[in-house]
Design a protein around this motif. Sequence first.
Motif, PDB file in Angstrom:
ATOM      1  N   THR A 223     -12.542  -7.439   7.640  1.00  0.00           N
ATOM      2  CA  THR A 223     -13.361  -6.789   6.619  1.00  0.00           C
ATOM      3  C   THR A 223     -12.788  -5.457   6.176  1.00  0.00           C
ATOM      4  OG1 THR A 223     -14.684  -5.705   8.298  1.00  0.00           O
ATOM      5  CG2 THR A 223     -15.491  -7.819   7.506  1.00  0.00           C
ATOM      6  N   ALA A 224     -11.731  -4.979   6.807  1.00  0.00           N
ATOM      7  CA  ALA A 224     -11.198  -3.672   6.436  1.00  0.00           C
ATOM      8  C   ALA A 224      -9.740  -3.530   6.873  1.00  0.00           C
ATOM      9  CB  ALA A 224     -12.025  -2.562   7.086  1.00  0.00           C
ATOM     10  N   GLY A 225      -9.046  -2.652   6.175  1.00  0.00           N
ATOM     11  CA  GLY A 225      -7.630  -2.444   6.442  1.00  0.00           C
ATOM     12  C   GLY A 225      -7.333  -1.911   7.830  1.00  0.00           C
ATOM     13  N   MET A 226      -8.288  -1.144   8.373  1.00  0.00           N
ATOM     14  CA  MET A 226      -7.995  -0.497   9.654  1.00  0.00           C
ATOM     15  C   MET A 226      -8.028  -1.459  10.842  1.00  0.00           C
ATOM     16  SD  MET A 226     -10.987  -0.328  11.598  1.00  0.00           S
ATOM     17  CE  MET A 226     -10.771   1.110  12.629  1.00  0.00           C
ATOM     18  N   GLN A 227      -8.589  -2.646  10.636  1.00  0.00           N
ATOM     19  CA  GLN A 227      -8.779  -3.539  11.778  1.00  0.00           C
ATOM     20  C   GLN A 227      -7.487  -3.849  12.524  1.00  0.00           C
ATOM     21  OE1 GLN A 227     -12.331  -5.605   9.825  1.00  0.00           O
ATOM     22  NE2 GLN A 227     -11.647  -7.047  11.348  1.00  0.00           N
TER      23      GLN A 227
ATOM     24  N   VAL B 134      -6.789   9.108  10.596  1.00  0.00           N
ATOM     25  CA  VAL B 134      -7.347   8.921   9.260  1.00  0.00           C
ATOM     26  C   VAL B 134      -7.278   7.433   8.936  1.00  0.00           C
ATOM     27  CG1 VAL B 134      -7.052   9.407   6.807  1.00  0.00           C
ATOM     28  CG2 VAL B 134      -6.563  11.189   8.510  1.00  0.00           C
ATOM     29  N   ASP B 135      -8.359   6.923   8.340  1.00  0.00           N
ATOM     30  CA  ASP B 135      -8.402   5.526   7.902  1.00  0.00           C
ATOM     31  C   ASP B 135      -9.059   5.508   6.539  1.00  0.00           C
ATOM     32  OD1 ASP B 135      -9.481   2.970   7.314  1.00  0.00           O
ATOM     33  OD2 ASP B 135     -11.073   3.232   8.801  1.00  0.00           O
ATOM     34  N   THR B 136      -8.321   5.123   5.525  1.00  0.00           N
ATOM     35  CA  THR B 136      -8.949   5.109   4.209  1.00  0.00           C
ATOM     36  C   THR B 136      -8.999   3.703   3.643  1.00  0.00           C
ATOM     37  OG1 THR B 136      -7.204   5.264   2.529  1.00  0.00           O
ATOM     38  CG2 THR B 136      -7.620   7.243   3.874  1.00  0.00           C
TER      39      THR B 136
HETATM   40  N1  SER Z   1     -12.595   1.434   7.162  1.00  0.00           N
HETATM   41  C1  SER Z   1     -13.154   2.065   6.003  1.00  0.00           C
HETATM   42  C2  SER Z   1     -13.790   1.070   5.039  1.00  0.00           C
HETATM   43  O1  SER Z   1     -13.628  -0.104   5.205  1.00  0.00           O
HETATM   44  C3  SER Z   1     -12.083   2.817   5.302  1.00  0.00           C
HETATM   45  O2  SER Z   1     -10.942   2.052   5.235  1.00  0.00           O
HETATM   46  O3  SER Z   1     -14.443   1.480   4.135  1.00  0.00           O
END
Ligand code: SER
Length: 587
Positions: free
Chosen positions: A38-42, A220-222
Amino acid sequence: MTAREIRTKFLEYFEKNGHTVVPSSSLLPDDPSVLLTTAGMQQFKSYYTRSADPMRDFKSLSTASAQKSFRTSDIDEVGDDTHLTFFEMLGNFSFGGYFKKEAITFAHEFITKELGLDISYVTIFEGSRTVPKDEESREIWKSLGVSDIREEGMDDVFWGPTGSSGPCGPTTELYCKNATGEDVEIWNIVFNEFFYPGSREELLGGSTSKSLEPLEYPGVDTGMGLERLAMVSQQTKNIFEIDSFQTLFNLLPDELDVRTKRIISDHLRGGVFLLADGVRPSNKEAGYILRRLLRRALAYEEINNLEASLFESMLLQVINTEGEFYTELKSNKNEIINEYWSERERFTKTLKRGLGELNKLESIDAVGAFRLYESFGLPFEIIKEIGGEGAHGLSRELFDKEFEKHQKKSRAGAEKKFGGHGLILNTGELKAKDTEELKKVTRLHSATHLMQAALRKVLGDSVEQRGSDITVERTRFDLSFDRKITKEELRRVEDIVNDVVERDLTVTEEELSFEEAIRRGALHFFKEKYPEHVRVYSFMDKDGKPFSMELCGGPHVTHTQEIGKFRIIKEEASSAGVRRVRGTVEP
Ligand code: SER
């Protein structure tokens, strides 16, 4: 700028600012606590906690990516101006490298200079009982000339953790206006300062047994949705007017209502990406999500009398345009199209009858809706929609409850039948819950032995088994090999296996001492510990030499023709030096 050009610009901007560009991870995450990515940081979770070393893997403390993402919670919202199931998330990440000042400055420069957009306003964290207000971010935004800075709370501007535990922290969000003058949240910038040893629900619920711990390396995670960014950059009124959706809309008949166009386009696009990552339609987990997408689109096809070939053209459109960047779409093109048609065939058999039944009903509650789903495969969304007034009291929640009740019941039924285990076979490697499934996994199991032998013939004897997992749907086999296996090689493997199947070799089973088995060249899986006496399965060639010989607990077919036609459906990297191959057998 097209969505594709924006994506390129983003990655180039961060690359030029010292970030290593990392490819998107699969929509099927390694982390078993989340269903889909669901997100780039995973894919970077372990770098924030430093259980993995960013310098070793990326030669940098910062990375950037365009990540395939899927949010199941938004399925029912698709059709309005802003929601999608599948979307692309652009992100830049720092693992103990730069922090608030650089992150906000990058975001500001990219939006205002690189894309030339105006920032409408930004938000910062207002503080809570446990976490202080984010004054530092306010000061940084102010110094860059942003004046509209709004404070928000834990629900809106505090990220994470995802799954059952993980990094988390306050966020700052950036808003721009679309063509209707509406403010759209574009960018979410997360400052991972903490680690929380529990879920987000526990954290928000104020669980007292667990507390936030500071992360040793604040990160940082954007995340920035590419489609939303394209909407404000192309100044369209909604997310479906951006170029990548317009090319899909152009294939649909003009007279189709706009909500239907949106749902069909979103669902087929999401379907392509899930199929490319190896998801197959089924009644559970990711397979169930995929099935819902495809079947809902197919129900609209039926209701609106759309041409049978239309959806294939739309799938191909997605594959051709998005496949330039996400090459797995192109390399899995045939599988995607074939799987789509198989699901269509399975569903259209009962769809008409289901719609007929639904039309006869005056009112419909969750029990009735579930019956229609179970007997005819009608998706909830279609029942709700076609049911109109009569389905007024029907909600997703009630339907899901009914679904769960049923799953529990059938589990309980199976457990009774099979002495409390739920499965009649579970060797760790093979799983089957009834005799029907047992037959299928047995065929797949024999096919797996043949595949291993064929892989060694094609790729060389250094290839070894690294794992195997067989369900009624497919066999999944991991092998030691350090590069991608080519299409041509995979085809040769298939041909060798199918040739052995045709020749109907006899399968023999014997009990030997471990030494004797190894002396005769029986393959064995390095991870296991074997007893003194072992069982060996051999697929005996006509000249009396075994085509394949392995230490194994069975079960297997007695003759190879029982296996049926073998097909490899996917080949991918599993971990360093290990490839993962999935295959199926057909009647
Ligand atoms: N993890 C945050 C999000 O999904 C920022 O990347 O919004």
